[in-house]
Design an enzyme around this catalytic site. Structure first.
Site, PDB file in Angstrom:
ATOM      1  N   SER A   1       0.834  -1.196   0.000  1.00 20.93           N
ATOM      2  CA  SER A   1       0.000   0.000   0.000  1.00 20.93           C
ATOM      3  C   SER A   1       0.869   1.246   0.000  1.00 20.93           C
ATOM      4  CB  SER A   1      -0.897   0.017   1.235  1.00 20.93           C
ATOM      5  OG  SER A   1      -0.118   0.186   2.413  1.00 20.93           O
ATOM      6  N   ASP A   2       0.324   2.321  -0.523  1.00 21.57           N
ATOM      7  CA  ASP A   2       0.946   3.615  -0.281  1.00 21.57           C
ATOM      8  C   ASP A   2       0.774   3.944   1.198  1.00 21.57           C
ATOM      9  OD1 ASP A   2       2.220   6.038  -0.656  1.00 21.57           O
ATOM     10  OD2 ASP A   2       1.012   6.616  -2.379  1.00 21.57           O
ATOM     11  N   TRP A   3       1.569   4.878   1.682  1.00 22.47           N
ATOM     12  CA  TRP A   3       1.615   5.206   3.108  1.00 22.47           C
ATOM     13  C   TRP A   3       0.309   5.892   3.516  1.00 22.47           C
ATOM     14  CZ3 TRP A   3       5.068   2.502   1.304  1.00 22.47           C
ATOM     15  CH2 TRP A   3       6.302   2.231   1.894  1.00 22.47           C
TER      16      TRP A   3
END
Length: 745
Positions: A288-290
Site C-alpha cells: 500500500s501507499d503510506w
C-alpha cells in the site's frame, strides 16, 4: 512517554496498538544453503524457495512480513521509528533472524534516494531530472542508466527496496505529481518507466511500479473516486502499467490512495486480483501507499499483501487487527501464506538474500557522486525540449557581448519538485526559506546555478543577473543587452495540484522583457506543461523541466550549443484551459472520466483542437529528413521501417515516431512505436519497429479479450503527433488476443 515501536510477533503488534515498548530484534545474517535452510539453495526457483521458507514460518513471523513502518521519527501519534530503521527513510519491515530473512529498508523515490523532511540528518544524494524529463529523452537506454544509478546509490545508502517508479498517465496536467511520472501515452510511459525500474533492480533491489491505478490528481487524494469503464481503463492507464510491469518485472506494485469505481484501490479486487494477477500473471507483491489502507479483511482478501508506513493509516490494519482476523478466519490462513510467499518470492528473485545491504552511511564518496552527477547532466540535456527557436536565436554564440539573465533564482540553482520524492543535495538548499519550508516542502533549489555555467561558456560577455521581481527593471536590462534569458519556474509536489498559469506574474515579466528585446530566451523549470500566452513574442523556449543535480550545467550547455537539444514532448502543452477534457480545477468526490481512453494528444486529435505545442514535438540545431517509410504485416501485427537522415550541419539526435490509425478507436491515431537516432551531420540510419498488437486493438469486456478488427490500417511516420511526414496503408486480418497475452521473451 515516548515509546520505540518494533514488532516480530503478535504480542509485539498488540503492544504497538496499546502504545507499549517492544523488543528490538538483532541484525539478520543470511546463511548458505543447508539441510535446515533449503530455501538458501540458489539453484531452486524463487517460487520453490518461497514455498520452502513459508512452510517453516510461524503465524507471528508471517504477520511480521506484511506490516511495515515509517522509517523516520514523526510527531504524528508521537511516533518513534523502529531502532533498526534508517532514519530519514520512507519505510522499514523487520527481518526474521531465525530464518535468515533480511529486513526491508525502503527509500523513496523515482529521481534518487530521498530523505524525509522530518529527519535531522539529510542524506546528500544525486537527483536525476524529473521522471517527465527522463521520459522526454525518448531514450530507453538513458532511462535504464538513470535507474541503475539511483539504485546503486540506494544500495550504497543501506536500502534494498526503492519506491520507484511512477507510471500514472497525465490525464490532469495540473496534477502536482506529474513531474514524477511518464507523460500521457501508454506505450511511451510504460516502456520508459519500465526501463528505469529494470535499471534500479539490476542492483539486487526491489523496485515498485506505482501508483496503481487511475490516480491522476492530488486534490482529495485520500477519498476521491475515479470513475471509468473497464474497456477505457484497459486501453489507457492500465495499459501503461501493463507495459511497464511486463518490461521490468518489478518486485512490488504500490496501490494508490484514491477509490476506483467506488472502492479504494488498496482493497479493489478488480485491480489487485482480477487484472494484476489473473489477467497479467504478475507474481510480485502489492504494497500500500503510506496511509492508503482502509480495512483489514477486505484489503487482504482483495489482494493487498503488505500494509506499509504505519502510523499513517487510521489503524494498524495488518498489525494486531490482521492477527485477529486470521484467528477468526475472516482472512484465511492460506491467504496469509500467499501474502508471505509473494513478498519472499520477490526478495529471492531480486537477490535480497544473497546480496544483503549492510552499512547505511549518511555521506557517499565524492568520486561516486561526481560520476553520478555526470549521468544526471546527460539525462537533463537529452530530456530538455527546444519548443521554439525563431530566427535560429539558439545556440548562442560564445562571443555574444552582453547577456541579461533574469529570474528563477538562476544565480543560485535549479528547481526541484516537492513531496516524498525530494532528494536532498550535497551542499544543501541553494535558496532556503521559501514557503512552504515543511511538508510538502521545502521548496528546493539544487546548488548548480545556470548563471555560473553561462558565464563559463561566455567568458567574453558581460553577464548581468536580476531577480525579475520588478518587470520594469528587467525590461530595461533586457533592452541594454544583446540577449535576454528569462528563467520561469513552477513549483509542484505531492499533496497539492497546481495552476497552469505561472505564479507571481511571471507571464507579465516575460512579456515585458520580450517587448524590450525580441532576442529573449525563456527557460521553463516546471513540473509539466504550462500556459505560454507570450510564446509568439519570444525568440526561443527551452523546457528544462526539473533538471536535477547538474541542471544548471545542462541548461547552459544547451543554450550555447555545447549539446544539441534532442528532447521531445511526452505531453501536450495546451493553448488554454478550455482545451482540456476537464477545464475546471481538479475536483473532489467523483471524477467521471467521460473522455475514457482519449487521453492527451488523442483528445486534441479527436476534438480537432490545435495545442500550443503538440505531443512528440522537439526542435534541434540541425535538421532531419524522415523518409523511406514501409510497413508490412508480420506475425499478426505491423512492422514499420524508415530512414532518418541528418540533413544539417551539426551532429544531433532525432526521435522518429510511428503512429497508427484504425477504425472504431477512441481517437484518430495512437503512438505505435519510436526510435531515437543519433547521427553525424550527413549521416543516415534505417530503423525498424514492431507495433505491440494491443496498440492495434480495442478491449472487449464481453469476451474479456483484445480484438483487432480486420481491415486497412494507416501507418504514419512523424516528428510529432501533428507533424506527419509519410503515410502508408496495410491490411490486417482479424485477431483476438486473450487478456493474458504478452510478447514472447
Amino acid at each position: 512517554m515516548k515509546h520505540r515501536i518494533f514488532a516480530v510477533s503478535i504480542m509485539a503488534l498488540a503492544a504497538l496498538a496499546a502504545g507499549c515498548t517492544a523488543t528490538q530484534a538483532p541484525s539478520v545474517q543470511t546463511d548458505a544453503a543447508s539441510a535446515d535452510r533449503p530455501w538458501m539453495d540458489r539453484k531452486l526457483s524463487p517460487d520453490a524457495r518461497a514455498t520452502a521458507i513459508v512452510a517453516r514460518m510461524t503465524t507471528d513471523e508471517k504477520l511480521t512480513l506484511v506490516f511495515g513502518y515509517f522509517g523516520t521519527d514523526f510527531s504524528y501519534k508521537n511516533y518513534k521509528a523502529p531502532p533498526e530503521a534508517r532514519q530519514g527513510s520512507a519505510g522499514y519491515v523487520p527481518g526474521i533472524p531465525r530464518l535468515g530473512i533480511p529486513p526491508q529498508w525502503q527509500t523513496d523515490a523515482g529521481i534518487g534516494v530521498a530523505s524525509q523532511g522530518g529527519a535531522l540528518n539529510k542524506r546528500g544524494r544525486t537527483a536525476l531530472p524529473s521522471g517527465l524529463a527522463t521520459t522526454a529523452t525518448w531514450h530507453m537506454a538513458r532511462a535504464y542508466q538513470g535507474g541503475e544509478m539511483i539504485g546503486r546509490e540506494a544500495r550504497a545508502s543501506g536500502f534494498n527496496v526503492m519506491l520507484a517508479g511512477g507510471v500514472n498517465l497525465m490525464r490532469e496536467p495540473r496534477n502536482g505529481r506529474n513531474f514524477e511520472y511518464g507523460g500521457e501515452d501508454p506505450w511511451l510511459a510504460g516502456v520508459m518507466v519500465g526501463e528505469q525500474v529494470r535499471g534500479i533492480q539490476a542492483n539486487n533491489l526491489i523496485a515498485t511500479i506505482k501508483h496503481y491505478a487511475i490516480n491522476d490528481q492530488e486534490t482529495d487524494r485520500d477519498t476521491g473516486n475515479s470513475v471509468i469503464g473497464d474497456a477505457e481503463a484497459r486501453m489507457s492507464d492500465l495499459l501503461a502499467f501493463q507495459f511497464a510491469i511486463e518490461r521490468s518485472k518489478p518486485g512490488s506494485v504500490m496501490c494508490s490512495y484514491n477509490k476506483v469505481n467506488g472502492t479504494h484501490a488498496c482493497e479493489n479486487k478488480w485491480l489487485l486480483t482480477d487484472v494484476l494477477r489473473r489477467d497479467w500473471g504478475w507474481q510480485g507483491y502489492v504494497m500500500s501507499d503510506w496511509g492508503a489502507t482502509h480495512s483489514t479483511a477486505s484489503a487482504a482478501n482483495a489482494g493487498l499483501d503488505q500494509d506499509s508506513g504505519w502510523p499513517f493509516d487510521k489503524e494498524p490494519y495488518f498489525g494486531k487487527l490482521l492477527a485477529e482476523a486470521v484467528a477468526k478466519g475472516d482472512v484465511p490462513m492460506a491467504r496469509l501464506d500467499e501474502m508471505a510467499h509473494r513478498i519472499l518470492r520477490a526478495m529471492f528473485a531480486h537477490g535480497l538474500f544473497e546480496h544483503p545491504v549492510t552499512d547505511a552511511p549518511i555521506d557517499l564518496p565524492s568520486d561516486m557522486l561526481a560520476a553520478h552527477g555526470e549521468i544526471t547532466r546527460v539525462d537533463a540535456e537529452e530530456g530538455a525540449v527546444l519548443l521554439r527557436n525563431e530566427g535560429e536565436l539558439l545556440p548562442l554564440s560564445p562571443m555574444v557581448r552582453t547577456i541579461a539573465v533574469i529570474g528563477g533564482h538562476a544565480d543560485k540553482g535549479v528547481l526541484a519538485g516537492g513531496g516524498s520524492s525530494l532528494v536532498y543535495p550535497v551542499g544543501g538548499n541553494a535558496v532556503p526559506g521559501i514557503a512552504p519550508t515543511s511538508w510538502p516542502g521545502p521548496v528546493m533549489y539544487y546548488p548548480n546555478p545556470p548563471l555560473d555555467a553561462i558565464r563559463r561558456l561566455a567568458p567574453h560577455a558581460t553577464v548581468t543577473f536580476i531577480d525579475g521581481k520588478d518587470p520594469v527593471a528587467a525590461a530595461k536590462l533586457a533592452a541594454d543587452s544583446d540577449v535576454a534569458i528569462v528563467f520561469a519556474t513552477q513549483w509542484a509536489g505531492e499533496a497539492f495540484d497546481v495552476s497552469l498559469t505561472l505564479a507571481d506574474n511571471q507571464d507579465g515579466l516575460i512579456s515585458a522583457v520580450a517587448a524590450a528585446n525580441r532576442k529573449t530566451v525563456v527557460v521553463l523549470e516546471t513540473g509539466g506543461p504550462v500556459l505560454t500566452p507570450w510564446a509568439g513574442n519570444v525568440g526561443a523556449i527551452l523546457a528544462a523541466w526539473y533538471p536535477g543535480t547538474r541542471g544548471g550545467d545542462a541548461i547552459a550547455n544547451l543554450l550555447f550549443g555545447k549539446t544539441n537539444p534532442s528532447g521531445h514532448l511526452p505531453v501536450t502543452f495546451p493553448r488554454s484551459l478550455d482545451q482540456l477534457a476537464k477545464p475546471s480545477a481538479p475536483n473532489r468526490g467523483d471524477t467521471v472520466y467521460s473522455e475514457g481512453a482519449t487521453v492527451g494528444y488523442k483528445w486534441y486529435d479527436a476534438k480537432g483542437l490545435e495545442p500550443q505545442f503538440p505531443f512528440g514535438h522537439g526542435l534541434s540545431y540541425t535538421s532531419f529528413l524522415l523518409d523511406g517509410l514501409t510497413a508490412r504485416v508480420r506475425d499478426g501485427t505491423i512492422e514499420a521501417s524508415f530512414v532518418v537522415t541528418n540533413t544539417g550541419a551539426y551532429p544531433g539526435a532525432d526521435v522518429a515516431q510511428v503512429y497508427v490509425a484504425g477504425k472504431g478507436w477512441e481517437a484518430p491515431k495512437r503512438l505505435g512505436g519510436f526510435a531515437r537516432v543519433n547521427l553525424a551531420a550527413g549521416g543516415a540510419e534505417r530503423s525498424t519497429i514492431t507495433v505491440d498488437p494491443r496498440l492495434l486493438a480495442t478491449w472487449d469486456s464481453a469476451s474479456h479479450s483484445w480484438k483487432i478488427a480486420a481491415g486497412s490500417y494507416e501507418v504514419m511516420l512523424g516528428a510529432s503527433s501533428r507533424d506527419i511526414r509519410q503515410r502508408v496503408t496495410v491490411t490486417l486480418p482479424a485477431r483476438t488476443l486473450p487478456a493474458s497475452w504478452k510478447p514472447k521473451g
